[in-house]
Design a protein around this motif. Sequence first.
Motif, PDB file in Angstrom:
ATOM      1  N   GLN A  67       4.533  -3.654   7.374  1.00 21.22           N
ATOM      2  CA  GLN A  67       5.872  -3.642   6.687  1.00 21.22           C
ATOM      3  C   GLN A  67       7.317  -4.060   7.635  1.00 21.22           C
ATOM      4  OE1 GLN A  67       6.959   0.126   5.187  1.00 21.22           O
ATOM      5  NE2 GLN A  67       6.669  -0.474   3.308  1.00 21.22           N
ATOM      6  N   GLY A  68       7.545  -5.468   7.273  1.00 24.74           N
ATOM      7  CA  GLY A  68       9.080  -5.816   7.607  1.00 24.74           C
ATOM      8  C   GLY A  68       8.275  -7.253   8.585  1.00 24.74           C
ATOM      9  N   SER A  69       6.823  -8.038   9.025  1.00 25.43           N
ATOM     10  CA  SER A  69       6.478  -8.174  10.054  1.00 25.43           C
ATOM     11  C   SER A  69       5.452  -9.701   8.441  1.00 25.43           C
ATOM     12  CB  SER A  69       4.911  -7.693  10.262  1.00 25.43           C
ATOM     13  OG  SER A  69       4.210  -7.532   9.758  1.00 25.43           O
ATOM     14  N   ARG A  70       4.994 -10.809   9.121  1.00 29.72           N
ATOM     15  CA  ARG A  70       4.635 -11.903   8.293  1.00 29.72           C
ATOM     16  C   ARG A  70       3.129 -11.060   8.688  1.00 29.72           C
ATOM     17  NH1 ARG A  70       6.923 -16.253  11.821  1.00 29.72           N
ATOM     18  NH2 ARG A  70       9.613 -15.850  11.962  1.00 29.72           N
ATOM     19  N   VAL A  71       2.603 -10.639   9.243  1.00 29.27           N
ATOM     20  CA  VAL A  71       1.454 -10.164   8.895  1.00 29.27           C
ATOM     21  C   VAL A  71       1.261  -9.522   7.603  1.00 29.27           C
ATOM     22  CG1 VAL A  71      -0.678  -8.768   9.664  1.00 29.27           C
ATOM     23  CG2 VAL A  71       1.614  -9.665  11.836  1.00 29.27           C
ATOM     24  N   ARG A  72      -0.287 -10.025   6.344  1.00 23.99           N
ATOM     25  CA  ARG A  72      -0.199  -9.419   6.024  1.00 23.99           C
ATOM     26  C   ARG A  72      -1.771  -8.759   5.612  1.00 23.99           C
ATOM     27  NH1 ARG A  72      -4.319 -12.803   2.729  1.00 23.99           N
ATOM     28  NH2 ARG A  72      -4.721 -13.641   4.547  1.00 23.99           N
ATOM     29  N   CYS A  73      -1.832  -7.406   5.184  1.00 29.63           N
ATOM     30  CA  CYS A  73      -2.891  -6.715   5.378  1.00 29.63           C
ATOM     31  C   CYS A  73      -3.635  -6.276   4.783  1.00 29.63           C
ATOM     32  CB  CYS A  73      -1.975  -5.092   5.062  1.00 29.63           C
ATOM     33  SG  CYS A  73      -3.441  -3.753   6.261  1.00 29.63           S
ATOM     34  N   GLU A  74      -5.181  -6.515   4.813  1.00 29.72           N
ATOM     35  CA  GLU A  74      -6.142  -6.586   3.846  1.00 29.72           C
ATOM     36  C   GLU A  74      -6.663  -4.875   4.212  1.00 29.72           C
ATOM     37  OE1 GLU A  74      -8.278  -9.685   4.165  1.00 29.72           O
ATOM     38  OE2 GLU A  74      -7.207 -11.048   3.049  1.00 29.72           O
ATOM     39  N   CYS A  75      -7.139  -4.577   3.342  1.00 31.94           N
ATOM     40  CA  CYS A  75      -7.635  -2.904   2.995  1.00 31.94           C
ATOM     41  C   CYS A  75      -9.181  -3.451   2.736  1.00 31.94           C
ATOM     42  CB  CYS A  75      -7.274  -1.928   2.807  1.00 31.94           C
ATOM     43  SG  CYS A  75      -5.576  -1.329   3.420  1.00 31.94           S
ATOM     44  N   SER A  76     -10.333  -3.032   3.408  1.00 32.66           N
ATOM     45  CA  SER A  76     -11.760  -3.402   2.985  1.00 32.66           C
ATOM     46  C   SER A  76     -12.661  -1.952   3.084  1.00 32.66           C
ATOM     47  CB  SER A  76     -12.408  -4.121   3.978  1.00 32.66           C
ATOM     48  OG  SER A  76     -13.595  -4.120   3.177  1.00 32.66           O
ATOM     49  N   LEU A  77     -12.088  -0.699   2.046  1.00 35.39           N
ATOM     50  CA  LEU A  77     -12.514   0.946   2.121  1.00 35.39           C
ATOM     51  C   LEU A  77     -13.813   0.584   1.269  1.00 35.39           C
ATOM     52  CD1 LEU A  77      -9.537   1.477   1.861  1.00 35.39           C
ATOM     53  CD2 LEU A  77     -10.681   0.947   4.196  1.00 35.39           C
ATOM     54  N   ALA A  78     -14.672   1.318   1.778  1.00 34.15           N
ATOM     55  CA  ALA A  78     -15.964   1.208   0.574  1.00 34.15           C
ATOM     56  C   ALA A  78     -15.794   1.888  -0.394  1.00 34.15           C
ATOM     57  CB  ALA A  78     -17.430   1.929   1.296  1.00 34.15           C
ATOM     58  N   ALA A  79     -16.031   1.407  -1.742  1.00 35.83           N
ATOM     59  CA  ALA A  79     -16.019   2.412  -2.961  1.00 35.83           C
ATOM     60  C   ALA A  79     -16.561   3.885  -2.808  1.00 35.83           C
ATOM     61  CB  ALA A  79     -16.237   1.300  -3.601  1.00 35.83           C
ATOM     62  N   ASP A  80     -18.016   4.427  -2.174  1.00 35.58           N
ATOM     63  CA  ASP A  80     -18.316   5.170  -1.902  1.00 35.58           C
ATOM     64  C   ASP A  80     -18.008   5.736  -0.870  1.00 35.58           C
ATOM     65  OD1 ASP A  80     -19.589   3.260  -0.296  1.00 35.58           O
ATOM     66  OD2 ASP A  80     -21.451   4.276  -0.722  1.00 35.58           O
ATOM     67  N   LEU A  81     -16.587   5.954  -0.432  1.00 41.89           N
ATOM     68  CA  LEU A  81     -16.569   6.492   0.834  1.00 41.89           C
ATOM     69  C   LEU A  81     -15.785   8.088   1.120  1.00 41.89           C
ATOM     70  CD1 LEU A  81     -15.457   5.649   3.675  1.00 41.89           C
ATOM     71  CD2 LEU A  81     -13.225   5.625   2.812  1.00 41.89           C
ATOM     72  N   TRP A  82     -16.835   8.362   2.209  1.00 37.16           N
ATOM     73  CA  TRP A  82     -17.153  10.373   1.908  1.00 37.16           C
ATOM     74  C   TRP A  82     -15.615  10.234   1.942  1.00 37.16           C
ATOM     75  CZ3 TRP A  82     -21.527   9.773   6.132  1.00 37.16           C
ATOM     76  CH2 TRP A  82     -22.817   9.252   5.413  1.00 37.16           C
ATOM     77  N   PRO A  83     -15.277  12.207   1.698  1.00 36.63           N
ATOM     78  CA  PRO A  83     -13.785  12.323   2.440  1.00 36.63           C
ATOM     79  C   PRO A  83     -14.141  13.089   3.601  1.00 36.63           C
ATOM     80  CG  PRO A  83     -15.438  13.945   0.098  1.00 36.63           C
ATOM     81  CD  PRO A  83     -16.118  12.642   0.214  1.00 36.63           C
ATOM     82  N   ALA A  84     -13.444  13.478   4.386  1.00 33.15           N
ATOM     83  CA  ALA A  84     -13.370  13.499   5.472  1.00 33.15           C
ATOM     84  C   ALA A  84     -13.042  14.822   5.798  1.00 33.15           C
ATOM     85  CB  ALA A  84     -12.598  12.620   6.408  1.00 33.15           C
ATOM     86  N   GLU A  85     -13.166  16.599   6.075  1.00 38.20           N
ATOM     87  CA  GLU A  85     -12.156  17.263   6.902  1.00 38.20           C
ATOM     88  C   GLU A  85     -11.134  16.661   7.928  1.00 38.20           C
ATOM     89  OE1 GLU A  85     -13.007  21.513   8.274  1.00 38.20           O
ATOM     90  OE2 GLU A  85     -14.571  21.333   7.014  1.00 38.20           O
ATOM     91  N   VAL A  86     -10.426  16.770   7.720  1.00 40.66           N
ATOM     92  CA  VAL A  86      -8.845  15.738   8.698  1.00 40.66           C
ATOM     93  C   VAL A  86      -7.761  16.723   8.673  1.00 40.66           C
ATOM     94  CG1 VAL A  86     -10.513  13.814   9.233  1.00 40.66           C
ATOM     95  CG2 VAL A  86      -8.644  13.490   7.324  1.00 40.66           C
ATOM     96  N   ASP A  87      -7.233  16.441   9.270  1.00 41.89           N
ATOM     97  CA  ASP A  87      -5.693  15.912   9.282  1.00 41.89           C
ATOM     98  C   ASP A  87      -4.851  14.755   8.838  1.00 41.89           C
ATOM     99  OD1 ASP A  87      -2.586  16.079   9.901  1.00 41.89           O
ATOM    100  OD2 ASP A  87      -2.956  17.587  11.419  1.00 41.89           O
TER     101      ASP A  87
END
Length: 178
Positions: free
Chosen positions: A61-81
């Motif tokens: 946010q607030g930058s000139r950088v564009r962010c693209e997300c390429s996340l697997a449609a079948d991404l596993w849930p993970a046990e994380v914080d």
Amino acid sequence: ARMDTSLSDEVQEWLEEAEKATGRARDLTHQLLAFAKGGEPVRRLVNLTNCLREAALFARQGSRVRCECSLAADLWPAEVDAGQIGQVVNNLVLNAVQAMPGGGVVTVSAGNVGSEAARALGLGAHPFVAIEVRDDGPGIRPEDMVRLFQPHFTTKRHGSGLGLVTSQAIARRHCGAL
């Protein structure tokens, strides 16, 4: 204020973003306190898709950088914080943004990695989710590579040199690697 139906949609969106930012600030405070105390992550089964997307978009946010997300449609849930994993992505995207002051693209990708690949990488025999942050910046100078994870090492004028160190510690506490 969000309950006031007379406010425009634009104001409602701003309030929603402010509420999300407040939640992230709360999570960050908890993370910093846990990290300072050397505490273990508070793990829950998390759908990483929203966690990764929100952290990446917030950091640019607030930058000139564009962010693209390429996340697997079948991404596993993970046990994380989720807060700590969000902080890692935030740190990495922020580094990417700072490496591209004139703008560019940062891509956050995530995919599933099976047990065989985990073993080959020396990460045990458990499957995991791999997260990658890639940018169009100039890259890291070869002579700086050996110092990346040293506390207080930075190539930035106003950097603290703690982002990658913190990120590495979080990854290790999640039985992962950076």
